[in-house]
Design an enzyme around this catalytic site. Structure first.
Site, mmCIF file in Angstrom:
data_model
loop_
_atom_site.group_PDB
_atom_site.id
_atom_site.type_symbol
_atom_site.label_atom_id
_atom_site.label_comp_id
_atom_site.label_asym_id
_atom_site.label_seq_id
_atom_site.Cartn_x
_atom_site.Cartn_y
_atom_site.Cartn_z
ATOM 1 N N GLY A 1 -7.188 -2.938 -11.256
ATOM 2 C CA GLY A 1 -8.643 -2.825 -11.391
ATOM 3 C C GLY A 1 -9.033 -2.006 -12.609
ATOM 4 O O GLY A 1 -8.439 -0.966 -12.887
ATOM 5 N N HIS B 1 12.149 31.916 20.359
ATOM 6 C CA HIS B 1 13.440 32.434 19.929
ATOM 7 C C HIS B 1 14.529 31.533 20.466
ATOM 8 O O HIS B 1 14.447 31.102 21.610
ATOM 9 C CB HIS B 1 13.618 33.851 20.463
ATOM 10 N N ILE C 1 10.077 20.652 -9.607
ATOM 11 C CA ILE C 1 10.397 20.214 -8.252
ATOM 12 C C ILE C 1 11.056 18.841 -8.246
ATOM 13 O O ILE C 1 12.097 18.637 -7.626
ATOM 14 C CB ILE C 1 9.112 20.199 -7.392
ATOM 15 N N LEU D 1 0.842 -1.194 0.000
ATOM 16 C CA LEU D 1 0.000 0.000 0.000
ATOM 17 C C LEU D 1 0.879 1.247 0.000
ATOM 18 O O LEU D 1 2.078 1.179 0.251
ATOM 19 C CB LEU D 1 -0.912 -0.004 1.236
ATOM 20 N N GLY D 2 0.245 2.385 -0.230
ATOM 21 C CA GLY D 2 0.982 3.644 -0.105
ATOM 22 C C GLY D 2 1.213 4.379 -1.406
ATOM 23 O O GLY D 2 1.519 5.565 -1.406
ATOM 24 N N GLY E 1 7.259 16.055 -15.519
ATOM 25 C CA GLY E 1 5.881 16.138 -15.024
ATOM 26 C C GLY E 1 5.255 14.773 -14.919
ATOM 27 O O GLY E 1 5.895 13.750 -15.181
ATOM 28 N N ASP F 1 -4.250 12.794 -7.754
ATOM 29 C CA ASP F 1 -3.618 13.217 -9.008
ATOM 30 C C ASP F 1 -4.552 13.081 -10.197
ATOM 31 O O ASP F 1 -4.491 13.850 -11.146
ATOM 32 C CB ASP F 1 -2.369 12.367 -9.281
#
Lengths: 587, 443
Positions: free
Chosen positions: A232, A559, A299, A156-157, A386, A427
């Site tokens: 599937g 800080h 990226i 999975l994942g 891409g 996606d």
């Protein structure tokens, strides 16, 4: 001999959803050709729908008050088979004539109907077990649904865990340690040059992945989510066939969430050569090239360049557009570019690749464009141009789900596709293709499937480039604000004035917040510098909560941290910043 | 000696489950033969059911709003005198009592053809008010945190309409609750956008006897459309006059020729000819606004609708390609369409596709009125009655036949100068008797 035909609503002009005000027949009735079956009423007139041929009404699908449109099935009719003098050819004739008559032009995508048997049934089927898919599965299971999760890979994942975010971050961590160790030599702590055992490094990366995916399998088990391994594809709006290593099965579902993700896009026409790799291949660390070209300065390409550069590879990057990380503000890109320019062999912007020839000595790449080099020989070429959505690979058309040419499935704010009981997330519904967008959408879809009134109402989706330095942004970028003519103001805090940044020897960072001048509310934020990805979360929360500059500036930040730079950027906008001297804005 | 006499619904044609729109009698009333007992309404016509004999109403079996069919029991009468033959005759006498001459053709109507028992009241007409769509753009910028947005979605609250009471007008949960409560108690209109001020509700019965009847079918359909046009389209009505003395003379002269063709040449046919000419000159009157109100759709065809008064209400049949027809063909089309409109036999497509509408009330009277545009068309011509008037020709007053013109147009599409140019041109065309006859332009 009898034929059963379906009688449908014929062409009724421009009307849809017309109300049935009367039904003249019932199951079992004998009807003569041209007998009225039902009466429809539009705004303008009532009209009768006649039966195209004589026969017996087997089944009626419509009752008074239903709304019908052209093509809606009204009845199933058994054609009369023994009219006087009719020979055996007649029924067939009746059938064809009635079919041409009652079978009006169908809607754009007629979903398939699957009449075979189903091996399994489930109330919610989730296609794809990436971050969006497994999140949807778990959420739906927690809401009491019977969930089946279909995944083509053994674990999975999805991309994120197996060949994306997680393994790349493991390698980037290694890259960071190497870099920092090296940089410390300037400050009096000198390490010997690292010995890199790529096999061990790969094993460690894989152990991180396995730990996470194994955890997911456990979570699925605890929730009683059925996990089916195999690929599937839809057979109908209610059925998916799963082809796995152990055989094939058909699963009938009541609702479905498509979470089938995306794949790395490839440049057409490249030779079939193992030295040409995509991001998944790059993470395998098969063998270390001496000289590598990264095609694509986005990226993914720049993250992989960071890893390979740290591992001692001579990296070149070629980007077709004029800028790296298209869409990112130039002032945030500058520190990254400055750093990698000195480290990488070459960065070509506005340059295209015209061809790759597989030669024995390496891959001969030719370029074109302003500043294009002579053809160069590389040991490896990483294609990172891409990702393309997988909408075209799942038989969605058989379910009646509309898919764009680019494989993207359109959804509404509840993640519903054009088929109301089928959702899509992640996606496959388009940009931005980010795991954290997919998980959020997965929850929305699961909740809607379970009957909750959830919507995708998030206002912003942050983006992070895990380069060195990192770049992160959320909401409106300054470039967009300018292009849209927004009345915006910005507060920027250069990290050169941050004690924490200086003490980690990285002073090139900038934190910049974009505000709406009318309301002083934060509408966007961009950060460049180490840990920018962690720092951006505060801006995300501030935008969702509708914070203004005062809210952020008056929040006490610890800080010394890099997170102080967010509060100080807000103060810079407000004019209350004391850590820097900024001449007063003219109001 | 008294006799109980059951009164049944007579043969009412092909209708079934017809609604009772009026009940004129009550238990204890004495009725004379042929007195109306109830009124039934189909989509085509209203019809009274008369008492077959004189007598006293003993029992009522129906009430207002019930659906009845042939044979349904209406009431029981106590016959005033013994009429042996009565039962057999009831339906026979009742049949011709259908109120209008409308031909009850195939299309039966009924809001629901469920049972027609005495207790079935037509209460099912009220549907739950659907929630208005949420203004998503406004929702997306409302000062509300994610949890508030989730809460609003659960209740279907449009956050763009909620006033925040938290710091800096932040919307807090109490604001959502208060908003929902305000709608439920009727203090706030459920519909978004500035609600129209309500017309006050008056109990008319306080001031005298009243009777309440539902609107007819066509009124129920056309009402919302007329209202939508009136509130959505900024109407301007340009009044003007045309001298149709010559046109009328021409019409009289051509009458015989028309009669040979079997056509009755009406002034409306000439008026539509003139409109076609004016639309050719000013094609902007033949347009429609695009769905997003950002584009204008220029139609390459001219289909003229005309308002037709029928026993059941106003309908607007459409003459296709009016620009390709001469005045005789227009007259023939008018006669055919209006005849079938009166009979309720128009096909759906004969009432669709209009690009401009003419509403002529000249047969009845009037001097000026404001026609409502048949949206999404952008203009409509109203024609009150023409009148012989003295006109100064420079030397003397001469009697001229003057036709008032009332042009309503959508001011978003047509400006005032264009509006008056159109009526001026139209008046000129109506004055040019020769030009009005029209030859088909393709010959």
């Amino acid at each position: 001999m009898t034929d059963v035909i379906e009688v449908k609503v014929p062409d009724i002009g421009d009307f849809t959803d017309v109300e049935v005000i009367e039904v003249h027949v019932k199951a079992g009735d004998e009807v003569a050709a041209e007998d009225s079956l039902i009466t429809l009423e539009t705004e303008k007139a009532a009209m009768d729908v006649p039966v195209p041929s004589a026969g017996r009404v087997e089944e009626i699908f419509i009752s008074v008050g239903d709304k019908v449109s052209e093509g809606t099935v009204i009845i199933k009719l058994t054609a009369a088979d023994s009219t006087v003098g009719l020979d055996s050819a007649a029924p067939a004739e009746v059938n064809t004539s009635s079919q041409t008559e009652v079978d009006p032009k169908q809607v754009a995508i007629p979903p398939n109907s699957y009449t075979g048997k189903a091996d399994n049934e489930t109330s919610l089927l989730i296609l794809g077990a990436g971050p969006g898919g497994y999140t949807a599965a778990f959420r739906a299971a927690d809401l009491g649904m019977d969930v089946t999760l279909v995944e083509r890979w053994p674990s999975l994942g999805g991309v994120c865990l197996n060949v994306g975010c997680i393994p790349s971050k493991a390698l980037l961590h290694a890259a960071k340690v190497i870099e920092e160790a090296h940089e410390m030599s300037e400050f009096g702590v000198k390490f010997a040059a690292p010995e890199i055992n790529t096999i061990k490094l790969r094993d460690w990366k894989q152990s991180v992945v396995d730990r996470l995916t194994g955890g997911l399998a456990g979570l699925a088990k605890q929730r009683k989510v059925k996990v089916v391994q195999g690929t599937g594809t839809f057979l109908s709006p209610q059925h998916v066939r799963v082809e796995g290593d152990t055989g094939s099965q058909v699963i009938a579902f009541q609702q479905c969430i498509i979470a089938a993700g995306s794949e790395p896009a490839m440049i057409p026409g490249l030779p079939d050569d193992p030295r040409i790799i995509d991001s998944s291949g790059a993470l395998e660390l098969e063998d270390m090239p001496k000289r590598m070209l990264v095609i694509g300065g986005g990226i993914i390409g720049l993250e992989m360049a960071t890893v390979y550069d740290a591992l001692g590879v001579q990296v070149s990057v070629v980007e077709l557009t004029k800028t790296l990380v298209p869409g990112c503000d130039p002032d945030l890109l500058r520190p990254l570019e400055k750093r990698i320019k000195g480290r990488y062999e070459a960065i070509y912007k506005g340059v295209g690749v015209t061809g790759v020839a597989a030669e024995k000595a390496g891959l001969l790449v030719s370029f074109e464009g302003n500043g294009a080099p002579e053809p160069q020989l590389y040991d490896k070429v990483l294609v990172a141009v891409g990702r393309s959505a997988n909408g075209g690979k799942i038989g969605a058309e058989l379910a009646g789900v509309k898919v764009s040419e680019r494989g993207i499935i359109d959804v509404d704010k509840q993640q519903r596709t054009n088929v109301p009981h089928i959702f899509a997330i992640g996606d496959i519904v388009g940009q931005p293709m980010l795991a954290h967008k997919a998980t959020h959408e997965g929850k929305v879809a699961a909740e809607v499937a379970a009957g909750e009134k959830s919507y995708f109402d998030a206002r912003v989706i942050p983006g992070v480039a895990y380069t060195d330095p990192e770049i992160a942004w959320v909401g409106v970028t300054e470039t967009e604000a300018k292009a849209q003519g927004l009345d915006y103001g910005k507060g920027a805090f250069p990290w050169a004035a941050s004690g924490r940044a200086l003490s980690v020897a990285r002073d090139e960072g900038v934190t910049k917040i974009i505000f709406d001048n009318k309301t002083n509310k934060i509408i966007g934020c961009g950060i460049v510098g180490p840990n920018a990805g962690e720092l951006i979360a505060e801006a995300c929360l501030a935008i969702e909560m509708g914070c203004d500059a005062t809210d952020i500036g008056l929040t006490i930040h610890p800080h010394p941290t890099l997170s102080e730079t967010v509060g100080m950027a807000a103060e810079a906008f407000e004019g209350t910043l004391t850590d820097l001297y900024i001449p007063k804005r003219k109001k | 000696m008294t006799t109980r006499q059951e009164v049944l619904v007579p043969d009412i044609g092909d209708f079934d489950a017809v609604e009772i729109v009026e009940v004129m009698v009550a238990v204890g009333d004495n009725v004379a033969a042929e007195d109306s007992l109830i009124t039934l309404e189909t989509d085509k016509a209203a019809m009274d059911v008369p008492a077959p004999i004189a007598g006293k109403v003993l029992e009522m079996s129906v009430s207002l709003g019930d659906k009845v069919s042939e044979g349904s029991l209406i009431l029981v009468l106590e016959a005033a005198e013994v009429v042996e033959a009565a039962p057999a005759e009831i339906s026979a006498t009742a049949t011709p009592a259908v109120a209008t001459g409308a031909d009850p053709v195939a299309s039966p109507v009924a809001e629901s053809s469920s049972q027609s028992g005495p207790d079935t009241k037509s209460v099912r007409t009220t549907t739950p008010t659907a929630l208005p769509p949420i203004n998503e753009a406004g929702f997306a910028i409302a000062h509300a945190s994610p949890s508030i947005r989730k809460f609003a979605r659960e209740l279907g609250v449009d956050l763009s309409r909620v006033q925040g009471s938290g710091p800096k007008q932040r919307i807090v949960p109490e604001d959502i609750k208060a908003f929902v409560k305000a709608i439920m108690t009727g203090q706030l209109a459920a519909a978004s956008g500035p609600a129209l001020p309500e017309v006050p509700v008056v109990d008319f019965a306080k001031f005298g006897a009243v009777e309440e009847k539902p609107l007819g079918r066509i009124q129920k359909i056309s009402g919302p459309r007329l209202h939508a046009s009136w509130v959505n389209l900024p109407h301007v009505t340009q009044n003007d006059e045309a001298d149709i003395t010559d046109m009328e003379a021409q019409r009289q002269a051509l009458k015989a020729r028309a009669a040979e063709k079997g056509v009755k040449l009406t002034p409306l046919a000439f008026a539509i000819r003139a409109c076609v000419q004016a639309l050719e000159e000013f094609p902007v009157f033949n347009t429609s606004m695009g769905p997003d109100n950002k584009t204008l759709i220029w139609k390459q065809y001219t289909h003229i609708g005309f308002a037709a008064d029928t026993p059941n209400g106003l309908v607007v049949p459409v003459i296709r390609d009016a620009d390709k027809k001469d005045v005789f063909e227009l007259a023939a089309a008018l006669a055919d369409l209006s005849g079938r409109a009166r009979e309720g036999k128009l096909k759906v497509e004969e009432m669709q596709g209009g690009t401009f509408t003419v509403s002529s009330l000249g047969g009845i009277g009037g001097t000026a009125f404001t026609p409502i545009i048949n949206a999404p068309e952008v203009a409509i011509l109203g024609m009150p009655r023409s009148k012989m008037q003295p006109v100064w020709n420079g030397e003397e007053f001469v009697p001229r036949l003057i036709q008032p013109l009332c042009l309503s147009y959508d001011h978003r599409v047509i400006d005032g100068a264009t509006g008056v140019r159109f009526t001026t041109y139209l008046a000129a065309r109506l004055g040019d008797a020769e030009g009005l006859i029209g030859r088909r332009r393709d010959d």
